[in-house]
Scaffold this motif. Structure first.
Motif, PDB file in Angstrom:
ATOM      1  N   ALA A  86       0.827  -1.216   0.000  1.00 51.26           N
ATOM      2  CA  ALA A  86       0.000   0.000   0.000  1.00 51.26           C
ATOM      3  C   ALA A  86       0.858   1.262   0.000  1.00 51.26           C
ATOM      4  CB  ALA A  86      -0.923  -0.011   1.217  1.00 51.26           C
ATOM      5  N   GLN A  87       1.983   1.214   0.684  1.00 49.51           N
ATOM      6  CA  GLN A  87       2.812   2.429   0.758  1.00 49.51           C
ATOM      7  C   GLN A  87       3.321   2.816  -0.642  1.00 49.51           C
ATOM      8  OE1 GLN A  87       2.699   4.440   3.205  1.00 49.51           O
ATOM      9  NE2 GLN A  87       1.511   2.940   4.364  1.00 49.51           N
ATOM     10  N   LEU A 106      -7.743   1.875   3.164  1.00 43.32           N
ATOM     11  CA  LEU A 106      -8.539   3.098   3.398  1.00 43.32           C
ATOM     12  C   LEU A 106      -7.979   3.876   4.593  1.00 43.32           C
ATOM     13  CD1 LEU A 106     -12.099   1.583   2.821  1.00 43.32           C
ATOM     14  CD2 LEU A 106     -10.949   3.225   1.328  1.00 43.32           C
ATOM     15  N   ASP A 107      -7.631   3.138   5.652  1.00 38.21           N
ATOM     16  CA  ASP A 107      -7.053   3.797   6.832  1.00 38.21           C
ATOM     17  C   ASP A 107      -5.730   4.479   6.465  1.00 38.21           C
ATOM     18  OD1 ASP A 107      -9.149   2.738   8.281  1.00 38.21           O
ATOM     19  OD2 ASP A 107      -7.991   1.068   9.092  1.00 38.21           O
ATOM     20  N   ASP A 108      -4.895   3.760   5.716  1.00 39.93           N
ATOM     21  CA  ASP A 108      -3.585   4.316   5.348  1.00 39.93           C
ATOM     22  C   ASP A 108      -3.743   5.561   4.473  1.00 39.93           C
ATOM     23  OD1 ASP A 108      -2.420   2.244   6.706  1.00 39.93           O
ATOM     24  OD2 ASP A 108      -1.846   1.098   4.927  1.00 39.93           O
ATOM     25  N   ALA A 132      -4.835   8.344   6.641  1.00 44.69           N
ATOM     26  CA  ALA A 132      -3.710   8.807   7.473  1.00 44.69           C
ATOM     27  C   ALA A 132      -2.730   9.637   6.639  1.00 44.69           C
ATOM     28  CB  ALA A 132      -2.996   7.610   8.091  1.00 44.69           C
ATOM     29  N   ALA A 133      -2.655   9.344   5.345  1.00 44.34           N
ATOM     30  CA  ALA A 133      -1.757  10.104   4.458  1.00 44.34           C
ATOM     31  C   ALA A 133      -2.444  11.375   3.930  1.00 44.34           C
ATOM     32  CB  ALA A 133      -1.304   9.223   3.290  1.00 44.34           C
ATOM     33  N   ARG A 134      -3.577  11.709   4.524  1.00 43.30           N
ATOM     34  CA  ARG A 134      -4.362  12.906   4.179  1.00 43.30           C
ATOM     35  C   ARG A 134      -4.859  12.878   2.738  1.00 43.30           C
ATOM     36  NH1 ARG A 134      -0.437  16.608   6.263  1.00 43.30           N
ATOM     37  NH2 ARG A 134      -0.139  16.042   8.386  1.00 43.30           N
TER      38      ARG A 134
END
Ligand code: FDA
Length: 310
Positions: A40-41, A83-85, A88-90
């Motif tokens: 995901a990153q 979705l959370d990530d 969190a990454a705005r």
């Protein structure tokens, strides 16, 4: 007709186990043209990179045809983490999901698992102000996907969930009409699967003509349309249609695949259109990669050169 034969040849060959093994072992370097990375990153980095050119992202965790409820739930859990990530990454998360990968067709506690997992995913995305598009797969799944789309719009409204219609299927204009009470957010594509002639048009000219009709109908109906194609002639026609009919640029967007026609993506964004790139990532890249190769003869040479150089 020739396009159809080419697609059939590539998808048949790529379905052979020895070919799959060979491409999986030597092809990752080449696949990275179309796939943003394995985690995901990497995908989120690709979104940020595209943002610099004014292009939005549509994240797609790769993985198809799960075989048990456990693996379907596990896959859904990874989409929820994505979705959370993203949040969190705005980023306002925008994801695409294949219902087969979250359990469509498996019944658990009296309900289709694909629908139950999609509900969790859309609820989470809505909480973040995001959006989920239900990808369209091969034709035996169309009825259930459209029915589940209808259920989800009923529960969450049409601002957080959309789906896809494929212009190569004879049935699609009827499907479009049957969805109109939902004022649906639709992505229109030509269609990427190997389908029999009994259900899909064999001639490209017919597929293109149906594509135009669907996009124009959706625009005239006043519902949001995602014009997902790299076909420059079609894109120019859609631009003219929108101008001629006073369709606002907020009422549609162009969507293209990560790694395909980046020049065109940038050009449209620079001219003030909303453009979104479909960014696949994940370890299970082979089926997605095969469909991309099947779309364009030149891609086969690109793959062979990339796999056997040096
Ligand atoms: P067409 O195949 O006519 O190609 C037009 C031109 O685009 C080609 O001449 C070539 O230059 C370029 N091009 C197209 N594909 C290329 C490739 N792979 N590599 C390099 N150049 C290429 N399908 C589906 O069945 N279900 C779905 O949910 C989706 N979702 C989806 C989302 C998005 C954002 C896109 C852009 C596409 C899909 N598709 C899809 C795939 C779609 O059905 C179709 O197979 C591809 O978009 C290719 O068709 P085009 O419309 O680009 O036209």
């Amino acid at each position: 007709m020739i396009d159809q034969l080419y697609r059939k040849a590539v998808l048949t060959v790529s379905g052979q186990k020895p070919i799959e093994t060979l491409v999986r072992s030597r092809g990752w370097g080449v696949a990275q043209r179309f796939v943003a990375g394995e985690d995901a990153q990497s995908a989120l980095r690709a979104v940020k990179e595209l943002e610099k050119d004014g292009i939005l992202g549509n994240l797609d965790l790769l993985g198809e045809f799960v075989t048990s409820p456990d693996t379907a739930n596990e896959f859904a859990g990874r989409v929820l983490s994505l979705l959370d990530d993203a949040h969190a990454a705005r980023l306002k998360p925008y994801v695409s999901v294949k219902l087969s990968s979250v359990g469509q067709g498996m019944t658990v506690e009296g309900e289709d698992l694909g629908l139950a997992n999609a509900r969790r995913i859309v609820a989470r995305a809505k909480g973040y102000g995001g959006f989920v598009c239900l990808d369209m797969e091969d034709h035996p799944r169309v009825d259930q996907t459209l029915a589940q789309f209808r259920t989800l719009v009923g529960e969450f409204g049409n601002a957080h969930v959309g789906t896809v219609l494929q212009s190569y299927l004879y049935r699609t204009e009827g499907d479009w009409a049957s969805l109109q009470d939902l004022e649906p957010n639709l992505r229109i594509v030509k269609g990427a699967y190997l389908e029999p002639e009994t259900v899909a048009m064999p001639d490209k000219a017919d597929v293109d003509a149906a594509y135009r009709r669907l996009v124009y109908a959706q625009m005239k109906a006043g519902s949001y349309v995602n014009v997902a194609t790299h076909d420059e002639g079609l894109i120019a026609d859609v631009e003219h249609f929108a101008l001629a009919h006073g369709i606002s640029r907020d009422a549609f967007e162009f969507q293209m695949l990560y790694g395909v026609r980046r020049d065109l993506q940038k050009d449209l964004a620079a001219r003030g259109y909303r453009v979104r790139a479909y960014i696949p990532y994940g370890r299970d890249w082979y089926p997605y990669f095969s469909r991309r190769i099947a779309e364009r003869p030149a891609n086969v040479m690109f793959v062979l050169r990339g796999m056997f150089k040096g």
